[in-house]
Design a protein around this motif. Structure first.
Motif, mmCIF file in Angstrom:
data_model
loop_
_atom_site.group_PDB
_atom_site.id
_atom_site.type_symbol
_atom_site.label_atom_id
_atom_site.label_comp_id
_atom_site.label_asym_id
_atom_site.label_seq_id
_atom_site.Cartn_x
_atom_site.Cartn_y
_atom_site.Cartn_z
ATOM 1 N N HIS A 43 14.762 105.790 26.676
ATOM 2 C CA HIS A 43 15.399 104.655 27.329
ATOM 3 C C HIS A 43 14.383 103.632 27.824
ATOM 4 O O HIS A 43 14.719 102.468 28.006
ATOM 5 C CB HIS A 43 16.240 105.132 28.521
ATOM 6 C CG HIS A 43 17.353 106.058 28.156
ATOM 7 N ND1 HIS A 43 17.146 107.406 27.936
ATOM 8 C CD2 HIS A 43 18.680 105.837 27.957
ATOM 9 C CE1 HIS A 43 18.316 107.978 27.630
ATOM 10 N NE2 HIS A 43 19.247 107.054 27.633
ATOM 11 N N GLU A 44 13.177 104.052 28.029
ATOM 12 C CA GLU A 44 12.172 103.217 28.692
ATOM 13 C C GLU A 44 11.854 101.945 27.910
ATOM 14 O O GLU A 44 11.638 101.982 26.700
ATOM 15 C CB GLU A 44 10.892 104.022 28.888
ATOM 16 C CG GLU A 44 9.774 103.249 29.558
ATOM 17 C CD GLU A 44 8.483 104.046 29.622
ATOM 18 O OE1 GLU A 44 7.549 103.585 30.312
ATOM 19 O OE2 GLU A 44 8.401 105.121 28.992
ATOM 20 N N LEU A 45 11.802 100.830 28.631
ATOM 21 C CA LEU A 45 11.255 99.588 28.099
ATOM 22 C C LEU A 45 9.962 99.345 28.857
ATOM 23 O O LEU A 45 9.963 99.066 30.054
ATOM 24 C CB LEU A 45 12.217 98.420 28.287
ATOM 25 C CG LEU A 45 11.711 97.065 27.768
ATOM 26 C CD1 LEU A 45 11.489 97.115 26.256
ATOM 27 C CD2 LEU A 45 12.677 95.947 28.116
ATOM 28 N N LEU A 67 15.651 89.182 29.703
ATOM 29 C CA LEU A 67 17.016 88.987 29.212
ATOM 30 C C LEU A 67 17.939 90.113 29.675
ATOM 31 O O LEU A 67 19.083 89.868 30.075
ATOM 32 C CB LEU A 67 17.013 88.900 27.691
ATOM 33 C CG LEU A 67 16.399 87.642 27.075
ATOM 34 C CD1 LEU A 67 16.337 87.751 25.559
ATOM 35 C CD2 LEU A 67 17.195 86.403 27.477
ATOM 36 N N TYR A 68 17.461 91.345 29.613
ATOM 37 C CA TYR A 68 18.270 92.462 30.113
ATOM 38 C C TYR A 68 18.587 92.273 31.592
ATOM 39 O O TYR A 68 19.725 92.461 32.041
ATOM 40 C CB TYR A 68 17.523 93.784 29.945
ATOM 41 C CG TYR A 68 17.493 94.346 28.539
ATOM 42 C CD1 TYR A 68 18.658 94.572 27.818
ATOM 43 C CD2 TYR A 68 16.282 94.690 27.934
ATOM 44 C CE1 TYR A 68 18.625 95.102 26.542
ATOM 45 C CE2 TYR A 68 16.237 95.227 26.654
ATOM 46 C CZ TYR A 68 17.409 95.433 25.961
ATOM 47 O OH TYR A 68 17.367 95.964 24.691
ATOM 48 N N GLU A 69 17.570 91.906 32.362
ATOM 49 C CA GLU A 69 17.740 91.841 33.817
ATOM 50 C C GLU A 69 18.675 90.713 34.248
ATOM 51 O O GLU A 69 19.304 90.801 35.297
ATOM 52 C CB GLU A 69 16.361 91.674 34.468
ATOM 53 C CG GLU A 69 15.494 92.928 34.336
ATOM 54 C CD GLU A 69 14.086 92.757 34.855
ATOM 55 O OE1 GLU A 69 13.457 93.786 35.197
ATOM 56 O OE2 GLU A 69 13.608 91.606 34.909
ATOM 57 N N ALA A 101 18.742 98.708 28.203
ATOM 58 C CA ALA A 101 19.584 98.095 29.228
ATOM 59 C C ALA A 101 19.819 99.069 30.379
ATOM 60 O O ALA A 101 19.671 98.708 31.559
ATOM 61 C CB ALA A 101 20.913 97.651 28.618
ATOM 62 N N LEU A 102 20.164 100.297 30.071
ATOM 63 C CA LEU A 102 20.414 101.289 31.112
ATOM 64 C C LEU A 102 19.140 101.582 31.897
ATOM 65 O O LEU A 102 19.188 101.801 33.121
ATOM 66 C CB LEU A 102 20.978 102.569 30.492
ATOM 67 C CG LEU A 102 22.355 102.427 29.831
ATOM 68 C CD1 LEU A 102 22.751 103.725 29.144
ATOM 69 C CD2 LEU A 102 23.415 102.003 30.839
ATOM 70 N N TRP A 103 17.994 101.599 31.228
ATOM 71 C CA TRP A 103 16.718 101.830 31.909
ATOM 72 C C TRP A 103 16.502 100.791 33.018
ATOM 73 O O TRP A 103 15.967 101.103 34.082
ATOM 74 C CB TRP A 103 15.589 101.776 30.894
ATOM 75 C CG TRP A 103 14.222 101.961 31.484
ATOM 76 C CD1 TRP A 103 13.307 100.982 31.785
ATOM 77 C CD2 TRP A 103 13.613 103.204 31.851
ATOM 78 N NE1 TRP A 103 12.176 101.549 32.305
ATOM 79 C CE2 TRP A 103 12.334 102.901 32.361
ATOM 80 C CE3 TRP A 103 14.041 104.531 31.779
ATOM 81 C CZ2 TRP A 103 11.468 103.893 32.808
ATOM 82 C CZ3 TRP A 103 13.170 105.525 32.229
ATOM 83 C CH2 TRP A 103 11.892 105.206 32.737
ATOM 84 N N LEU A 104 16.948 99.564 32.748
ATOM 85 C CA LEU A 104 16.744 98.472 33.693
ATOM 86 C C LEU A 104 17.935 98.272 34.637
ATOM 87 O O LEU A 104 17.975 97.300 35.391
ATOM 88 C CB LEU A 104 16.456 97.179 32.931
ATOM 89 C CG LEU A 104 15.151 97.213 32.130
ATOM 90 C CD1 LEU A 104 15.023 95.980 31.263
ATOM 91 C CD2 LEU A 104 13.941 97.344 33.058
ATOM 92 N N ALA A 135 24.168 100.157 40.671
ATOM 93 C CA ALA A 135 23.476 101.096 41.562
ATOM 94 C C ALA A 135 23.523 102.510 40.994
ATOM 95 O O ALA A 135 22.537 103.258 41.075
ATOM 96 C CB ALA A 135 24.111 101.057 42.951
ATOM 97 N N ARG A 136 24.668 102.885 40.417
ATOM 98 C CA ARG A 136 24.781 104.235 39.821
ATOM 99 C C ARG A 136 23.842 104.373 38.626
ATOM 100 O O ARG A 136 23.213 105.422 38.439
ATOM 101 C CB ARG A 136 26.234 104.479 39.393
ATOM 102 C CG ARG A 136 26.477 105.886 38.862
ATOM 103 C CD ARG A 136 27.961 106.170 38.720
ATOM 104 N NE ARG A 136 28.565 105.441 37.625
ATOM 105 C CZ ARG A 136 28.575 105.875 36.363
ATOM 106 N NH1 ARG A 136 27.986 107.028 36.038
ATOM 107 N NH2 ARG A 136 29.182 105.171 35.430
ATOM 108 N N ILE A 137 23.724 103.327 37.812
ATOM 109 C CA ILE A 137 22.831 103.381 36.657
ATOM 110 C C ILE A 137 21.376 103.479 37.110
ATOM 111 O O ILE A 137 20.601 104.292 36.584
ATOM 112 C CB ILE A 137 23.043 102.141 35.759
ATOM 113 C CG1 ILE A 137 24.455 102.141 35.177
ATOM 114 C CG2 ILE A 137 22.012 102.111 34.639
ATOM 115 C CD1 ILE A 137 24.823 100.854 34.457
ATOM 116 N N ARG A 138 21.001 102.667 38.097
ATOM 117 C CA ARG A 138 19.617 102.703 38.587
ATOM 118 C C ARG A 138 19.279 104.071 39.179
ATOM 119 O O ARG A 138 18.167 104.578 39.010
ATOM 120 C CB ARG A 138 19.397 101.611 39.624
ATOM 121 C CG ARG A 138 19.295 100.207 39.032
ATOM 122 C CD ARG A 138 18.742 99.230 40.064
ATOM 123 N NE ARG A 138 19.643 99.086 41.199
ATOM 124 C CZ ARG A 138 20.594 98.169 41.288
ATOM 125 N NH1 ARG A 138 20.767 97.303 40.293
ATOM 126 N NH2 ARG A 138 21.367 98.092 42.352
#
Length: 434
Positions: free
Chosen positions: A228-230, A319-321, A342-345, A396-399
């Motif tokens: 997942h990491e960018l 762009l993701y952020e 996207a989920l990583w961020l 918040a749940r994703i982070r």
């Protein structure tokens, strides 16, 4: 563990901007970056079609690399022209002319090779050496065939990214490409010590295609999921998205990637009198995408579509952020890096239901919809833009879930574990000699 020769040919043979940030090239550079920083015996190599041999290189890392991550450290002027080394079927005229064309291309490539400063590369005898490749099968098939002409057989451990072209929709729309894709993968399977798959879904696909007779019986297959990491880079950011929250699509186009679903969803929002967020299309420009968006029925939303051409890693992160959400309606993927990143961020991901690989990536964090139902996607988009509190809670749940998401270091460690397993036994000399 024996010395690992890590293949950077994907970058060397495709050094132009068009493929610089292509998903496979990015996987090669990100895993290579991790291996270069680990206490293991890894040597980086590229294949030279002019010499039909591998050469060791010293890659540039991080800020020293124009990619911000890793590259072979060779001048672009040395990039060779590629010519296929083998074909899926005989063809009289082509087969007669091919040796002549190959000699002419070799002469050109030898001249281009002279752009490499003396002492920057070192020829490597790959006989019996462990060669790990994460590149495209067509490049592997080319160099395996070239090496075999000289009786050289490395212990190949390749990672395969997908079997998508072997499905029926590709068989009917592009039989030539499907035939060569099948041929190239067959060459790779016949020479491989072990196969790595980038997801459990891809592993199952390989086995399915082998069972169906498209591919030969496989060697052992081990799943090494991507991540997942960018990665953070210090590249300049000059390409940006709109100031208002937007729907982001990365590398999307018509067909399997299903751009149609996203555009139809925005049109549905317009027709329902709901706000239409901007749509940012990030990636290489496509003429057929432009033609599609220029259809008269999309006139009401056309000014909401923005193109960001070939963003670098830092621009992609921005762009993701800034996105309301990433939309990934693909009908099939081998992994799905945009959803992962996207989920990583902490950006909400809207992914196609029924796409097994995207479920591996999205876990319980993505929101899923029927890829054939644009109205279902429209409802998810409208919910996100209409309920800021719910959107904030979702982000918040994703982070909070980031600790359980995969990093590039996890991929590199799993790859090394697979190599250790594959090389624990004697080389497959009989397989290599076939």
């Amino acid at each position: 563990m024996p010395t690992i020769f890590y293949d950077l040919s994907e970058q060397f043979l495709s050094s132009g901007l068009k493929l610089k940030y292509y998903g496979i090239a990015r996987t090669v550079m990100d895993v290579g970056h991790e291996l270069a920083r680990m206490p293991v015996d890894v040597r980086f190599v590229v294949y030279s079609p002019a010499h039909e041999a591998f050469f060791e290189v010293t890659p540039r890392l991080g800020a020293d690399s124009p990619t911000g991550i890793l590259d072979p450290g060779l001048p672009d002027a040395a990039t060779p022209y590629r010519i296929r080394n083998s074909f899926p079927a005989a063809h009289g005229l082509r087969d007669a002319l091919h040796p002549l064309v190959r000699r002419a291309v070799r002469a050109i490539n030898l001249r281009r090779w002279r752009h490499i400063p003396e002492g920057l590369v070192r020829k490597v005898d790959m006989q019996g050496q462990v060669l790990v490749s994460l590149g495209r099968p067509k490049l592997m098939a080319d160099y395996l065939t070239g090496l075999a002409r000289h009786g050289v057989y490395p212990r190949l451990i390749p990672l395969l990214h997908d079997m998508i072209p072997l499905h029926e929709f590709a068989l009917s729309s592009s039989p030539g490409f499907t035939s060569t894709f099948c041929h190239d993968n067959a060459v790779v399977l016949a020479r491989a010590e072990m196969l790595l798959a980038n997801s459990a879904f891809t592993r199952g696909e390989i086995l399915k295609m082998c069972d169906a007779g498209y591919l030969p019986p496989p060697p052992p297959i081990r799943t090494v999921p991507l991540c997942h990491e960018l990665r953070v880079t210090d590249e300049p950011v000059s390409k940006t998205g709109p100031t208002e929250p937007y729907i982001l699509c990365v590398g999307i186009q018509r067909g399997r990637k299903n751009l149609e679903c996203v555009v139809e969803a925005l049109l549905a929002l317009h027709d329902q009198g709901r706000p239409v967020p901007p749509l940012v299309l990030a990636g290489a420009p496509r003429k057929r995408t432009e033609s599609y968006l220029n259809e008269a029925r999309f006139a009401p939303i056309r000014d909401r579509v923005h193109h960001v051409i070939n963003p670098n890693e830092a621009e992609l992160r921005a762009l993701y952020e800034g996105a309301l959400a990433l939309a990934m309606p693909s009908r099939m993927e081998g992994w799905g890096l945009p959803l992962a990143e996207a989920l990583w961020l902490g950006t909400p991901g809207l992914a196609a239901e029924g796409n097994a690989a995207l479920h591996e990536v999205g876990l319980d964090l993505a929101q899923y919809f029927d890829a054939e139902d644009p109205c279902a996607l429209a409802r998810l988009i409208d919910d996100l833009q209409s309920d800021p509190a719910a959107r904030a809670a979702l982000k918040a749940r994703i982070r909070a879930a980031r600790p359980r998401l995969r990093r590039w270091r996890d991929v590199a460690e799993d790859l090394l574990a697979a190599v250790t397993c594959a090389t624990a036994s004697a080389p497959h000399h009989q397989r290599a000699a076939e």
